[in-house]
Design a protein around this motif. Structure first.
Motif, PDB file in Angstrom:
ATOM      1  N   LEU A   1       1.110   4.205  -2.920  1.00 49.64           N
ATOM      2  CA  LEU A   1       0.508   5.443  -2.460  1.00 49.64           C
ATOM      3  C   LEU A   1       0.755   6.608  -3.423  1.00 49.64           C
ATOM      4  O   LEU A   1      -0.144   7.384  -3.715  1.00 49.64           O
ATOM      5  CB  LEU A   1       1.036   5.793  -1.064  1.00 49.64           C
ATOM      6  CG  LEU A   1       0.355   6.931  -0.349  1.00 49.64           C
ATOM      7  CD1 LEU A   1      -1.106   6.592  -0.074  1.00 49.64           C
ATOM      8  CD2 LEU A   1       1.074   7.215   0.957  1.00 49.64           C
TER       9      LEU A   1
ATOM     10  N   GLU B   1       0.834  -1.210   0.000  1.00 50.32           N
ATOM     11  CA  GLU B   1       0.000   0.000   0.000  1.00 50.32           C
ATOM     12  C   GLU B   1       0.868   1.259   0.000  1.00 50.32           C
ATOM     13  O   GLU B   1       0.571   2.232  -0.686  1.00 50.32           O
ATOM     14  CB  GLU B   1      -0.950   0.003   1.205  1.00 50.32           C
ATOM     15  CG  GLU B   1      -2.020  -1.068   1.171  1.00 50.32           C
ATOM     16  CD  GLU B   1      -1.496  -2.458   1.564  1.00 50.32           C
ATOM     17  OE1 GLU B   1      -0.463  -2.553   2.279  1.00 50.32           O
ATOM     18  OE2 GLU B   1      -2.111  -3.448   1.122  1.00 50.32           O
TER      19      GLU B   1
ATOM     20  N   GLY C   1      -3.523  -4.049  -6.617  1.00 42.44           N
ATOM     21  CA  GLY C   1      -2.287  -4.065  -5.847  1.00 42.44           C
ATOM     22  C   GLY C   1      -1.026  -3.955  -6.674  1.00 42.44           C
ATOM     23  O   GLY C   1       0.062  -4.292  -6.217  1.00 42.44           O
TER      24      GLY C   1
END
Length: 98
Positions: A79, A75, A87
């Motif tokens: 970002l 994550e 993902g």
């Protein structure tokens, strides 16, 4: 002096996909001839007792332990990505097909 002419340089430039102007071809022919002559003179000096080398000092591999350090989570890595999906980083397709 080595016989490298303008046509030889033009041929090499074409093979390397390098665009060269006429004055560059002429200048490079002279420069390459000097380089070839320099290598030739060194080759003549080196005797059978001189081993061929690619580096003036011996090279050795330096290894370190492969230790996992601090890493980003998936994550955190995504970002700042402009686009992501499932993902993963999402990028424009560059190939047609599947």
């Amino acid at each position: 002096m080595a016989e490298i002419n303008r046509d030889d340089v033009a041929h090499l430039a074409r093979l390397a996909h390098i665009d060269m102007y006429d004055d560059e071809l002429d200048r490079m022919a002279g420069e390459l001839a000097v380089i070839v002559d320099s290598v030739k003179s060194i080759s003549e000096v080196a005797g059978d007792d001189v081993p061929a080398t690619s580096h003036p000092i011996p090279l050795s591999n330096v290894f370190r332990e492969d230790v996992v350090g601090a890493t980003l989570t998936n994550e955190e890595a995504l970002l700042g990505a402009p686009d992501n999906a499932d993902g993963r980083f999402r990028v424009p397709a560059i190939l047609d097909g599947e």
